[in-house]
Scaffold this motif. Sequence first.
Motif, mmCIF file in Angstrom:
data_model
loop_
_atom_site.group_PDB
_atom_site.id
_atom_site.type_symbol
_atom_site.label_atom_id
_atom_site.label_comp_id
_atom_site.label_asym_id
_atom_site.label_seq_id
_atom_site.Cartn_x
_atom_site.Cartn_y
_atom_site.Cartn_z
ATOM 1 N N LEU A 191 -10.891 -6.007 4.060
ATOM 2 C CA LEU A 191 -11.400 -5.284 2.886
ATOM 3 C C LEU A 191 -10.385 -4.222 2.498
ATOM 4 C CD1 LEU A 191 -13.548 -4.447 0.819
ATOM 5 C CD2 LEU A 191 -14.673 -3.132 2.641
ATOM 6 N N PHE A 192 -9.807 -4.361 1.311
ATOM 7 C CA PHE A 192 -8.742 -3.454 0.874
ATOM 8 C C PHE A 192 -9.080 -2.881 -0.507
ATOM 9 C CE2 PHE A 192 -3.847 -3.029 0.399
ATOM 10 C CZ PHE A 192 -3.890 -1.788 1.009
ATOM 11 N N PRO A 193 -9.941 -1.838 -0.524
ATOM 12 C CA PRO A 193 -10.364 -1.262 -1.803
ATOM 13 C C PRO A 193 -9.442 -0.151 -2.301
ATOM 14 C CG PRO A 193 -11.628 -0.274 -0.026
ATOM 15 C CD PRO A 193 -10.655 -1.233 0.616
ATOM 16 N N THR A 194 -8.143 -0.269 -2.008
ATOM 17 C CA THR A 194 -7.181 0.764 -2.360
ATOM 18 C C THR A 194 -7.159 1.017 -3.872
ATOM 19 O OG1 THR A 194 -4.856 1.423 -2.175
ATOM 20 C CG2 THR A 194 -5.300 -0.922 -2.489
ATOM 21 N N HIS A 195 -6.929 2.278 -4.224
ATOM 22 C CA HIS A 195 -6.867 2.661 -5.639
ATOM 23 C C HIS A 195 -5.444 2.569 -6.192
ATOM 24 C CE1 HIS A 195 -10.996 4.265 -5.788
ATOM 25 N NE2 HIS A 195 -10.771 4.649 -4.550
ATOM 26 N N GLU A 196 -4.462 2.710 -5.319
ATOM 27 C CA GLU A 196 -3.057 2.727 -5.749
ATOM 28 C C GLU A 196 -2.209 2.200 -4.603
ATOM 29 O OE1 GLU A 196 0.320 3.349 -8.067
ATOM 30 O OE2 GLU A 196 -1.744 3.708 -8.732
ATOM 31 N N GLU A 197 -1.336 1.241 -4.896
ATOM 32 C CA GLU A 197 -0.530 0.632 -3.844
ATOM 33 C C GLU A 197 0.761 0.120 -4.465
ATOM 34 O OE1 GLU A 197 -0.692 0.395 0.221
ATOM 35 O OE2 GLU A 197 -2.417 0.876 -1.051
ATOM 36 N N ASN A 198 1.877 0.337 -3.770
ATOM 37 C CA ASN A 198 3.148 -0.189 -4.269
ATOM 38 C C ASN A 198 3.306 -1.674 -3.953
ATOM 39 O OD1 ASN A 198 4.242 2.049 -5.611
ATOM 40 N ND2 ASN A 198 4.871 2.964 -3.673
ATOM 41 N N GLU A 199 2.767 -2.103 -2.811
ATOM 42 C CA GLU A 199 2.701 -3.532 -2.491
ATOM 43 C C GLU A 199 1.557 -3.811 -1.521
ATOM 44 O OE1 GLU A 199 5.568 -7.324 -1.568
ATOM 45 O OE2 GLU A 199 5.913 -5.514 -0.370
ATOM 46 N N GLY A 200 1.648 -3.277 -0.302
ATOM 47 C CA GLY A 200 0.582 -3.478 0.680
ATOM 48 C C GLY A 200 0.993 -4.425 1.802
ATOM 49 N N ILE A 201 1.775 -3.904 2.765
ATOM 50 C CA ILE A 201 2.241 -4.756 3.863
ATOM 51 C C ILE A 201 1.073 -5.245 4.707
ATOM 52 C CG2 ILE A 201 3.613 -4.797 5.990
ATOM 53 C CD1 ILE A 201 5.571 -2.882 4.644
ATOM 54 N N ALA A 202 0.093 -4.366 4.966
ATOM 55 C CA ALA A 202 -1.049 -4.783 5.788
ATOM 56 C C ALA A 202 -1.804 -5.940 5.132
ATOM 57 C CB ALA A 202 -1.990 -3.604 6.038
ATOM 58 N N LEU A 203 -1.878 -5.944 3.815
ATOM 59 C CA LEU A 203 -2.510 -7.059 3.102
ATOM 60 C C LEU A 203 -1.740 -8.355 3.353
ATOM 61 C CD1 LEU A 203 -4.467 -8.272 0.946
ATOM 62 C CD2 LEU A 203 -2.763 -7.588 -0.761
ATOM 63 N N LEU A 204 -0.413 -8.290 3.246
ATOM 64 C CA LEU A 204 0.406 -9.480 3.496
ATOM 65 C C LEU A 204 0.232 -9.963 4.927
ATOM 66 C CD1 LEU A 204 3.734 -8.486 1.678
ATOM 67 C CD2 LEU A 204 1.881 -9.919 0.815
#
Length: 330
Positions: A233-246
């Motif tokens: 679950l990644f409800p981030t409001h602002e992200e440049n890319e998101g390594i943890a998501l990858l």
Amino acid sequence: MKVSHYFEFADHVTGGIKESVDHQRKMLDREGIAYTAEPTLDADVLHCNLMGPRSVWYAKRARARGVPVVAHTHVTAEDFGDSFRFTNALAKPLRPYLGRAYGLADALVCPSEYNRGVIEGYTDRPTTVISNGVDREKLAGFESLEAEYRERYDLEPPTVFLVGHVIKRKGLATFVEVARALPDVDFAWFGPLDLSLKGRETTRLIEESPDNCTFTGFVDDVRGAFAAGDVFLFPTHEENEGIALLEAMTAGKAVVVRDIETFSWLVDGEDCLKIDPDDDDETEAFADAIRRLTDPALRERLGANAADRSAAFALDAVADRYRSLYERVV
């Protein structure tokens, strides 16, 4: 070719920027590009990963000597706010400072198309999009840690999880409220938890979170997080890319994200579930997505598609872009 691959504040900065620098150096090794981690003008390229005052000092002198300067745009005022104590106050003056600092570069490396669009509002220096990448080798064998980490944190499947620094910008309030709305589902946020660096609201959200919401603090082997978790679950409001998501995608996990511009490359219902940030009842929308993912078949389908999609971000798939960039600026 020799690169001065400098990471200012390396002993103090953790999280995504540190991971990106580690990934870059692995990619340089793969490409056989010689580098030093020290700032020096005795190099063909000066590559700065964090434009602090020392990096700016070296960049100015590199330009004067005709040494090409490459700068990574990890930091923006947009993603600096709602991170740690006092960062909101610093975000406003940070923007003009970064505009001047990034303006010293001959080439800027942006981790995503979204980040490039943001940076175009700071400076007109040439930009190249190169993903931070995902280190598939780092995750190898994560499955073997499932029983250990579930037992350690008392987690029952399907577990909803997130990996990274516990900060407001990454959707802390949403994570906690969705956990509150689903008391029969275990939620776990794996990542450093130093309350001395948190603002009052962040501390309150953590301390008043429901019993089914666990904040693990630092974990000695991040593979355990991907072993114990089922839905990222990644409800981030602002992200440049998101390594943890990858990383979650590489591990074949079903992912739920806030539908922000950074994640425009993801396809809702195919490799993720997306939640509209303008939804009138955001908490219920996220909770409904989690309810849908209690279906193992749906989790498996989305996770398999996510894993396939993540292959394009593997370090081997990205590495040659650095050689091309360096050869272009020299």
